[in-house]
Write an enzyme that holds these catalytic residues in place. Structure first.
Site, PDB file in Angstrom:
ATOM      1  N   LYS A 158     -21.198  -7.729 -10.632  1.00 42.20           N
ATOM      2  CA  LYS A 158     -21.125  -6.864  -9.448  1.00 42.20           C
ATOM      3  C   LYS A 158     -21.766  -5.511  -9.735  1.00 42.20           C
ATOM      4  CE  LYS A 158     -19.669  -5.472  -5.352  1.00 42.20           C
ATOM      5  NZ  LYS A 158     -19.463  -4.032  -5.396  1.00 42.20           N
TER       6      LYS A 158
ATOM      7  N   ASP B 217       0.854  -1.174   0.000  1.00 40.91           N
ATOM      8  CA  ASP B 217       0.000   0.000   0.000  1.00 40.91           C
ATOM      9  C   ASP B 217       0.894   1.229   0.000  1.00 40.91           C
ATOM     10  OD1 ASP B 217      -3.129   0.633   0.661  1.00 40.91           O
ATOM     11  OD2 ASP B 217      -1.817   2.179   1.490  1.00 40.91           O
TER      12      ASP B 217
ATOM     13  N   GLU C  97     -28.854  -2.781  -5.574  1.00 43.11           N
ATOM     14  CA  GLU C  97     -28.657  -2.189  -4.241  1.00 43.11           C
ATOM     15  C   GLU C  97     -29.145  -0.743  -4.204  1.00 43.11           C
ATOM     16  OE1 GLU C  97     -24.653  -0.534  -2.444  1.00 43.11           O
ATOM     17  OE2 GLU C  97     -24.660  -2.728  -2.408  1.00 43.11           O
ATOM     18  N   TYR C  98     -28.828   0.025  -5.258  1.00 43.03           N
ATOM     19  CA  TYR C  98     -29.304   1.410  -5.343  1.00 43.03           C
ATOM     20  C   TYR C  98     -30.823   1.459  -5.205  1.00 43.03           C
ATOM     21  CZ  TYR C  98     -25.014   3.737  -7.133  1.00 43.03           C
ATOM     22  OH  TYR C  98     -23.772   4.293  -7.277  1.00 43.03           O
TER      23      TYR C  98
ATOM     24  N   ASN D 298     -13.526  -2.126  -8.238  1.00 39.71           N
ATOM     25  CA  ASN D 298     -14.808  -1.907  -8.919  1.00 39.71           C
ATOM     26  C   ASN D 298     -14.591  -1.391 -10.337  1.00 39.71           C
ATOM     27  OD1 ASN D 298     -16.676  -2.750  -6.958  1.00 39.71           O
ATOM     28  ND2 ASN D 298     -16.483  -0.826  -5.852  1.00 39.71           N
TER      29      ASN D 298
END
Length: 292
Positions: free
Chosen positions: A164, A30, A171-172, A86
């Protein structure tokens, strides 16, 4: 199994922990040195034994492309890259082609679970060739929830992120339905305990869901949501879902309306409502409200 994991934010950091708990070795990188196991991608790749598997969990678009480009120079034929962010499914096809030309496998993985994934597991929707997915299967098994559900090989490259994306579009719409119902209940004087109405729906009703449980959790912390501003961002998948619906001539009225509702939430003084107010005044003499 060994895994290189790039991106140790809210999702990636918890995923590293869950995979390690399953007995696998995870070397994480990271930009934040406080959470990183190595100083850069070259060191990460150097610590992995061939054939290597590297999982990317960074923001979609430019950041993912940059990491894919660098990995393309560091990895070798027979290695595999998983994009678990995503990303848009069309980017997956591009990345698979770029890496495939160098003999590097590519898998796209739609990951759902959020901050609860460490405890409950992550739902995984993956796309790509079966041989590439088989190389990563031990990691998928470690991440998924216990039981028979929570993992699917959805199809070709791009199918994981497309699935996805549709998941997030649904989901929205579900969140919008709960939100509209909550506002209506709050509006009427006869309902005196909206929070407990929501709580009563958690068992025995057709609309019970994890989202409903989370709504009750939120209301327990702030009964009338007075601490929040009515502003909601969208992360991209909702837009892509609507665009894909247009491309394929599939009607998505609920999902589309929920996306537009988020746009409306960002307007303190709606330009559209100004025009509607002006028109009502023009044709019907209805009163208008002046800023002054």
């Amino acid at each position: 199994m060994q895994l290189g994991l790039i991106g140790l934010g809210k999702m990636g950091g918890n995923m590293r922990e869950r995979i390690r708990r399953a007995g696998h070795t995870v070397i994480g990188y990271d930009r934040n040195p406080e959470v990183s196991d190595v100083s850069d991608l070259a060191e990460l790749v150097g610590k992995l034994e061939a054939p290597r598997t590297v999982w990317v969990m960074v923001p979609a678009g430019g950041p993912t492309q940059s990491v894919i480009d660098e990995l393309g120079e560091l990895l070798q034929p027979g290695d595999t890259v998983v994009d678990g962010g995503n990303s848009r499914w069309t980017d997956d096809e591009k990345h698979a082609e770029e890496l495939g030309a160098k003999g590097i496998g590519f898998v796209d993985a739609g990951v759902s679970g959020g901050v609860w994934g460490l405890k409950n597991g992550y739902a995984l929707m993956v796309g790509g060739d079966a041989e590439h997915i088989a190389r990563v299967q031990p990691v998928f098994d470690a991440l998924k929830p216990e039981g028979e559900f929570g993992f699917v090989h959805a199809g070709k490259v791009g199918a994981g992120h497309f699935s996805k994306m549709v998941h997030n579009g649904i989901e929205y719409a579900m969140m919008q339905a709960y939100a509209e119902g909550w506002e209506l209940l709050e509006k009427v004087h006869s309902v005196t305990d909206v929070r407990e109405v929501f709580r009563s729906w958690q068992e025995g009703t057709v609309i019970r869901s994890w989202l409903l449980d989370l709504a009750v959790n939120a209301l327990d912390g702030d009964e009338h949501l007075d601490k929040l501003r009515g502003f909601a961002e969208d992360s991209g998948e909702g837009r892509w879902t609507v665009e894909a619906a247009i491309d394929n001539a599939v009607p998505l009225p609920a999902i589309t309306a929920s996306l537009f509702a988020r746009f409306a939430s960002r307007q303190d003084d709606s330009p559209q409502m100004k025009m509607i107010s002006a028109l009502r005044n023009q044709f019907g003499g209805h009163a208008v409200e002046s800023k002054e």
